[in-house]
Design a protein around this motif. Structure first.
Motif, short mmCIF file in Angstrom:
data_model
loop_
_atom_site.label_atom_id
_atom_site.label_comp_id
_atom_site.label_asym_id
_atom_site.label_seq_id
_atom_site.Cartn_x
_atom_site.Cartn_y
_atom_site.Cartn_z
N GLU A 1 0.81 -1.20 0.00
CA GLU A 1 0.00 0.00 0.00
C GLU A 1 0.86 1.27 0.00
O GLU A 1 1.95 1.29 0.55
CB GLU A 1 -0.90 0.03 1.24
N ARG B 1 1.36 4.76 1.57
CA ARG B 1 0.98 5.32 2.86
C ARG B 1 1.29 6.80 2.91
O ARG B 1 2.18 7.29 2.23
CB ARG B 1 1.74 4.61 3.98
N THR B 2 0.53 7.50 3.75
CA THR B 2 0.81 8.91 3.99
C THR B 2 1.94 8.99 4.99
O THR B 2 2.41 7.99 5.51
CB THR B 2 -0.42 9.61 4.58
N HIS C 1 1.58 7.17 8.12
CA HIS C 1 1.51 5.71 7.99
C HIS C 1 0.08 5.20 7.82
O HIS C 1 -0.18 4.02 8.04
CB HIS C 1 2.19 4.99 9.17
N THR C 2 -0.83 6.08 7.47
CA THR C 2 -2.17 5.60 7.15
C THR C 2 -2.24 5.34 5.65
O THR C 2 -1.37 5.78 4.89
CB THR C 2 -3.23 6.64 7.53
N LEU C 3 -3.27 4.62 5.23
CA LEU C 3 -3.42 4.31 3.81
C LEU C 3 -3.71 5.58 3.02
O LEU C 3 -4.55 6.37 3.41
CB LEU C 3 -4.58 3.32 3.62
N ASP C 4 -3.01 5.74 1.91
CA ASP C 4 -3.28 6.90 1.06
C ASP C 4 -4.13 6.42 -0.12
O ASP C 4 -3.62 6.20 -1.22
CB ASP C 4 -1.97 7.52 0.59
N ARG D 1 -8.18 16.49 -0.90
CA ARG D 1 -7.37 15.39 -1.43
C ARG D 1 -7.80 15.03 -2.85
O ARG D 1 -6.99 14.79 -3.73
CB ARG D 1 -7.48 14.16 -0.54
N PHE E 1 -10.98 3.56 12.41
CA PHE E 1 -9.68 3.96 11.87
C PHE E 1 -8.86 2.73 11.48
O PHE E 1 -8.32 2.65 10.38
CB PHE E 1 -8.94 4.79 12.93
N ARG F 1 -8.34 2.73 7.63
CA ARG F 1 -7.26 3.65 7.30
C ARG F 1 -5.86 3.08 7.41
O ARG F 1 -4.90 3.77 7.09
CB ARG F 1 -7.36 4.93 8.16
N VAL F 2 -5.70 1.86 7.90
CA VAL F 2 -4.35 1.30 7.99
C VAL F 2 -4.29 -0.06 7.26
O VAL F 2 -5.31 -0.69 7.03
CB VAL F 2 -3.88 1.13 9.46
#
Lengths: 268, 438
Positions: free
Chosen positions: A116, A118-119, A122-125, B221, B301, B305-306
């Motif tokens: 993935e 990541r930003t 470390h979160t998914l971009d 974004r 989250f 998001r991870v």
């Protein structure tokens, strides 16, 4: 022809060499001492009937299955491939016959699965991944539009595009394609063929597993034939006829050994 | 090439999106129609009970209680979603709740006081931390057997259901441990375990700011990459509806005043003269509900998001594909069960604090209510599909039904019958919806 087929690019080092690979399931030798190699910008077709061991052989390179014995060399160096991640790190990407997509998530998530973007937190971009996927698809399949729906709702051809995109995005040096056109219509098949030619031009080495003898003759430089886990032989495409290759696949006879009777049998 | 892809980015998604139909409207707002359906179901349940109970259901007092009662199952349901998404199940959460609750009870009421004495300021924190570690260890233990030994989760956690219940009894030979540490009790809510009216409003304000910030950030974004933006009216609608819901909730919660006894005490402590007609001081959001909200946010989250969350869904969708993508699927499964254990520990803390006691009977049938909440909330037992907000809403729906039936005096056996039927109907409707989608 007595020796293995000569390769035109002999001065170049092979991208991959699989030496004397053996894989057994229980007592069955799925792959029994097979040696094949692949040069940059070359397409090597792996052909053989069902259960010949093509997919199992190739899985030892893609990291899906460990070989019981034998050696794998990438760029001349002996490597150990224990899992798909190891293979990816060596620049080996695989498009599986089953496509190996997670149906419940969307195309960008599948393309980047396991790698993935990541930003900095470390979160998914996801936005960046969607952007990259759109760029990629603009090249591979410009009509592809469904970036936000689960891939389960896509057509066979679109799903194939996603699987291909995943393999080519990460600058693969070695690409393994297991029956890449089996589930496709004529137009989409032509698209995949174009793509293979393009990737070849970029210097990527491709192992192509196919049942379609026309695909094989159209796209490959060399053809390795397997039968019952053993390598029948590797031939230069330009030096053989389709009948000779069919004889290898069915009877396990190399071109020099084929008799007229064999050819007649082939055609019933 | 870049030209072609740029046009593609702008022209797409116009297709197949009709703005006129209600479904099209929802799609424009990128809202999950199933979540929306559940909100409607919840509204129907609330209105029916309101009418049936002669107007006692939708009162601040009842809704405040409802929020507290939802907390324990709600907290665990957020973890159960992820367990079920990976095509597993955890039948042991009720018994785990008992064993962790018992452990925390003994730790704060018997073991720690031997060394430090009673009512130390950090007793509650040590207890909670130790409980969470225990929950994580039990979860990791069960998860490892499932992931690395390949024993089906159903069997492992069915075993766990029996084992942990037994261990909970054995820890104190069946005694009831009480009372809990005074600070620890605050985790359970009750009339002192709330954040007060002012903080409730501050929290609501912060939530509104958060909603607006998320919407703006999302637009920023997408604009950066020149994607089609969601229509501005859709974003504004989401923002307005979201903020209104938050503010109304805060207002309802703050309309529930302290009981007179406590208000009198509060007045004395703050030097206010207690007036004749009583003091109208709001209790504010109860601590268990605050914990539920925080857990819900953190879990959402994690799920969306991870990478860990992405892998959980990928494993549920196609375990083989996940493995071939280089994901450490077994380790991911272990981590999911660990997370479940941590959530069970948090739920156990809330439960023991609320009861002000730990017994080995704690959390009986909680596994079934937790699974029911997740499933009512749209989690598919086939794996790969489920959301955290859905599961929390599922917990609220189930709890609303139960509280409502208690309020109108339905017999206990009938309550079980109704909840059972609702569970099956919810899943039936969901599979009908999904089939229509295909």
């Amino acid at each position: 022809m007595t020796s293995e087929a000569a390769v035109s690019t002999e001065s170049v080092e092979p991208l991959v060499e699989l030496r004397d690979i053996r894989v057994a399931f229980g007592g069955v030798h799925a792959v029994d001492g097979v040696t094949v190699d692949l040069y940059p910008g070359e397409v090597v077709a792996l052909v053989g009937g069902n259960g010949a061991g093509k997919t199992t052989l190739i899985k030892t390179l893609s990291g899906a299955h460990k070989a019981d014995s034998g050696q794998i060399l990438v760029g001349g160096k002996a490597v150990t491939i224990n899992n798909p991640r190891d293979a990816q790190d060596l620049g080996v990407e695989t498009i599986y016959q089953t496509l190996a997509l997670a149906d419940n998530i969307n195309a960008p998530s599948n393309i980047f699965l396991g790698r993935e973007v990541r930003t900095r937190w470390h979160t998914l971009d996801d936005t960046a991944m969607e952007h990259a996927s759109r760029q990629l698809m603009g090249r591979l399949n410009p009509r592809f539009r469904n970036f936000t729906v689960p891939v389960s709702s896509l057509s066979g051809g679109q799903r194939q595009s996603v699987a291909i995109a995943r393999a080519v995005h990460f600058n693969a040096r070695i690409l393994i394609m297991d029956e890449p056109t089996a589930a496709l219509g004529p137009a989409e098949t032509e698209q995949v063929r174009d793509l293979i030619r393009q990737l070849k031009k970029e210097g990527i080495g491709i192992f192509l597993i196919s049942h379609d003898i026309h695909d094989v003759f159209d796209l490959s430089d060399r053809i390795s034939v397997m039968l019952q886990g053993k390598l029948v032989g590797t031939v230069n495409k330009s030096e053989v006829t389709m009948d000779e290759v069919l004889a290898m696949i069915i009877a396990g006879k190399r071109p020099g050994e084929v008799t007229d009777q064999d050819i007649r049998n082939l055609h019933g | 090439m870049s030209d072609a892809s740029a046009t593609a980015e702008r022209t797409d998604e116009g297709e197949g999106r009709q703005r006129k139909s209600p479904a099209g409207l929802l799609r424009s707002m990128e809202l999950d129609p199933r979540l929306f359906g559940m909100l409607i179901a919840l509204a129907v349940i609330w209105i029916v009970f309101q009418v049936w109970s002669d107007g006692t259901f939708l009162t601040p007092r009842n809704l405040w209680n409802l929020s507290v009662q939802t907390a324990v199952v709600g907290i665990m349901a957020t973890g159960m979603v992820l367990v079920i998404v990976t095509r597993n199940i955890d039948l042991s959460v009720g018994s785990m709740l008992a064993v962790v609750g018992m452990f925390m009870g003994l730790l704060q009421a018997e073991w720690l006081p031997q060394w430090f004495g009673f009512d130390q300021p950090y007793t509650w924190l040590i207890t909670l931390a130790a409980g969470i570690v225990l929950g994580a260890v039990i979860g990791a233990f069960q998860g490892s057997i499932i992931a690395y030994l390949g024993v089906p989760a159903f069997i492992v956690t069915l075993g766990g259901l029996l084992v942990w219940r037994g261990v909970a009894w054995w820890l104190a030979s069946g005694r009831t441990i009480a009372p809990m540490d005074t600070n620890f009790q605050l985790l359970g809510g009750g009339s002192r375990g709330t954040i007060g009216g002012t903080w409730t409003w501050i929290l609501a304000g912060a939530a509104c700011v958060g909603i607006v910030a998320l919407l703006i950030n999302g637009r920023r974004r997408r604009r950066k990459f020149e994607f089609t933006l969601r229509p501005i009216w859709a974003d504004v609608t989401i923002g307005v509806v979201g903020c209104t819901a938050v503010i109304v909730s805060a207002w309802v919660i703050n309309s529930y005043p302290m009981p007179p006894g406590l208000a009198r005490k509060y007045a004395e402590e703050n030097g206010i003269v207690y007036p004749e007609g009583g003091l109208d001081i709001p209790l504010g959001l109860a601590n268990p509900v605050l914990i539920l909200i925080v857990v819900g946010l953190v879990m959402t989250f994690i799920a969306t998001r991870v990478s860990f969350g992405r892998y959980i869904f990928a494993i549920g969708g196609n375990p083989e594909a996940a493995e071939l993508s280089g994901i450490k699927t077994r380790w991911t499964i272990v981590r999911v069960f660990m997370l479940m254990g941590i959530l069970v520990a948090i739920a156990a803390a809330v439960q023991t604090a609320r009861l002000n006691a730990a017994t080995s009977g704690l959390g009986q049938l909680a596994e079934l209510y937790t699974i029911a909440a997740a499933v009512i909330g749209g989690t598919s037992l086939a794996g790969g599909i489920g959301t955290i907000p859905g599961a929390m809403l599922g917990a609220l729906v189930a709890q609303s039904l139960q509280s409502g039936m208690v309020l109108i005096g339905v017999d206990a056996p009938v309550q079980d019958i109704v909840v059972g039927i609702v569970l099956v109907v919810a899943v039936a409707l969901d599979s009908l919806y999904r089939r229509r989608l295909k």
